[in-house]
Design a protein around this motif. Sequence first.
Motif, PDB file in Angstrom:
ATOM      1  N   GLU A 180       0.592  -1.496  -0.028  1.00 39.07           N
ATOM      2  CA  GLU A 180      -0.249   0.061   0.530  1.00 39.07           C
ATOM      3  C   GLU A 180       0.790   1.291   0.080  1.00 39.07           C
ATOM      4  OE1 GLU A 180      -0.881  -2.633   2.151  1.00 39.07           O
ATOM      5  OE2 GLU A 180      -2.399  -3.341   1.102  1.00 39.07           O
ATOM      6  N   LYS A 181       1.964   1.647   0.528  1.00 45.02           N
ATOM      7  CA  LYS A 181       2.813   2.099   0.746  1.00 45.02           C
ATOM      8  C   LYS A 181       3.782   2.771  -0.580  1.00 45.02           C
ATOM      9  CE  LYS A 181       2.385   3.514   5.302  1.00 45.02           C
ATOM     10  NZ  LYS A 181       3.165   2.934   6.007  1.00 45.02           N
ATOM     11  N   LEU A 182       3.668   0.941  -1.083  1.00 38.87           N
ATOM     12  CA  LEU A 182       4.556   1.631  -1.808  1.00 38.87           C
ATOM     13  C   LEU A 182       4.095   2.329  -3.652  1.00 38.87           C
ATOM     14  CD1 LEU A 182       6.339   1.120  -4.472  1.00 38.87           C
ATOM     15  CD2 LEU A 182       6.370  -1.645  -4.411  1.00 38.87           C
ATOM     16  N   LEU A 183       2.135   1.598  -3.846  1.00 37.01           N
ATOM     17  CA  LEU A 183       1.304   2.452  -4.496  1.00 37.01           C
ATOM     18  C   LEU A 183       1.146   3.843  -3.630  1.00 37.01           C
ATOM     19  CD1 LEU A 183      -0.864  -0.598  -5.042  1.00 37.01           C
ATOM     20  CD2 LEU A 183       0.863   0.133  -6.481  1.00 37.01           C
ATOM     21  N   ALA A 184       0.840   3.763  -3.084  1.00 40.24           N
ATOM     22  CA  ALA A 184       1.068   5.515  -2.827  1.00 40.24           C
ATOM     23  C   ALA A 184       1.609   5.704  -2.845  1.00 40.24           C
ATOM     24  CB  ALA A 184       1.007   5.774  -0.777  1.00 40.24           C
ATOM     25  N   SER A 185       3.644   5.994  -2.721  1.00 38.62           N
ATOM     26  CA  SER A 185       4.347   7.042  -3.400  1.00 38.62           C
ATOM     27  C   SER A 185       4.339   7.384  -4.771  1.00 38.62           C
ATOM     28  CB  SER A 185       5.667   6.083  -2.972  1.00 38.62           C
ATOM     29  OG  SER A 185       5.981   6.410  -1.261  1.00 38.62           O
ATOM     30  N   LEU A 186       3.930   5.510  -5.385  1.00 35.73           N
ATOM     31  CA  LEU A 186       3.404   6.420  -7.039  1.00 35.73           C
ATOM     32  C   LEU A 186       2.228   6.823  -7.366  1.00 35.73           C
ATOM     33  CD1 LEU A 186       3.698   2.421  -8.242  1.00 35.73           C
ATOM     34  CD2 LEU A 186       5.587   3.826  -7.919  1.00 35.73           C
ATOM     35  N   ASP A 187       1.390   6.752  -7.015  1.00 34.48           N
ATOM     36  CA  ASP A 187       0.115   7.669  -6.758  1.00 34.48           C
ATOM     37  C   ASP A 187       0.568   8.928  -6.672  1.00 34.48           C
ATOM     38  OD1 ASP A 187      -2.004   6.126  -7.845  1.00 34.48           O
ATOM     39  OD2 ASP A 187      -2.293   5.665  -5.667  1.00 34.48           O
ATOM     40  N   GLN A 188       1.452   9.399  -6.091  1.00 32.09           N
ATOM     41  CA  GLN A 188       1.942  10.623  -5.202  1.00 32.09           C
ATOM     42  C   GLN A 188       2.910  11.263  -6.756  1.00 32.09           C
ATOM     43  OE1 GLN A 188       4.166  11.081  -1.924  1.00 32.09           O
ATOM     44  NE2 GLN A 188       4.595  12.678  -1.708  1.00 32.09           N
ATOM     45  N   HIS A 189       3.604  10.304  -6.966  1.00 28.50           N
ATOM     46  CA  HIS A 189       4.644  11.009  -8.298  1.00 28.50           C
ATOM     47  C   HIS A 189       4.226  10.724  -9.309  1.00 28.50           C
ATOM     48  CE1 HIS A 189       7.576  11.593  -4.872  1.00 28.50           C
ATOM     49  NE2 HIS A 189       7.587  11.158  -4.956  1.00 28.50           N
ATOM     50  N   GLY A 190       2.715  10.405  -9.726  1.00 24.28           N
ATOM     51  CA  GLY A 190       2.164  10.117 -11.719  1.00 24.28           C
ATOM     52  C   GLY A 190       2.868   8.556 -12.251  1.00 24.28           C
ATOM     53  N   TRP A 191       2.777   7.922 -10.918  1.00 20.87           N
ATOM     54  CA  TRP A 191       3.921   6.730 -11.882  1.00 20.87           C
ATOM     55  C   TRP A 191       3.115   5.554 -11.682  1.00 20.87           C
ATOM     56  CZ3 TRP A 191       9.669   6.488 -11.841  1.00 20.87           C
ATOM     57  CH2 TRP A 191      10.333   7.457 -12.219  1.00 20.87           C
TER      58      TRP A 191
END
Length: 321
Positions: free
Chosen positions: A174-185
Amino acid sequence: MVKAAVILLLMLQASAAGVSRPLIIGHRGASGHRPEHTLEGYRLAAEMGADFIEPDLVSTKDGVLIARHENEIGGTTDVAERFADRKKTKTIDGQSITGWFTEDFTLAEIKTLRAKERLASRSHAFDGKFQIATLDEVIELAQRLGRELNRPIGIYPETKHPTYFRGIGLPLEEKLLASLDQHGWNKKDAPVFIQSFEQDNLRELRKKTAVRLIQLASSAKILDDAGLKDIASYADGIGPDKKLVIPVSEDGTPGPPTDLVKRAHALGLLVHVYTLRIDKEFLPAGYNGNAEEEFRRFRDAGIDGLFTDFPDVAHKVYGRR
């Protein structure tokens, strides 16, 4: 950013079609030249020609994802000097391990540590100079490098011990996907692959993201025809140990390629092998010290990408995309 993502997608499609050189994945950065999993090592990997930089992900006590090969960090940081009293013995994935573990430290404490070279045979000139990087810092660096180098630089994170971390209340996904979301990736055409040796967490990730997923494999056990077909139902490719593509005999002689690449490609799966290293203790004796020949043989075997501690050598052999 959109332009870079489109360029990368075309690169990946060309690789899958066999019309381009393999992707160069900086294994833990340029870990043959700098302490692994540091921003300085990742930058050097990209500057040397890597298309992707690889952060292995573990969690801190306060749930921040950081880049370390293992959650035990005694061998890659100066933690023993700074926090001698935190040494413990734990069971990780069925194995008893003694040392210092990321999940026992807050991010603020982790940031007081400095990285060091893991292998005695490599240079220790940079020990004690570099901090431990967070996932967000790695993503920000990759995006900045893409602008500086005028070509896409992707990330290739691995979830380390995901079942263990979920079991102690610090899930990684979940943390990995949240970071990708935050950076548009967090999308299919982003310059991102997510890899794991575990299958269940990749199956769950498939339900939550369109990012490309890679099933790692250290043995041929899950790579028979039925296994590959199963993997194709949730992943975009496989990351096999290099010996599963080009076997090596006991005397170090490389043999002819297996049919793994052909079988994987028949199912639409990419093949990214690990790990090519030029160190004498890692390079099979049959190459007679000619590390470039190993890179050429894997290219000729039809792989789509490879992990290497020495992206400069890969770039010398393969050139730019």
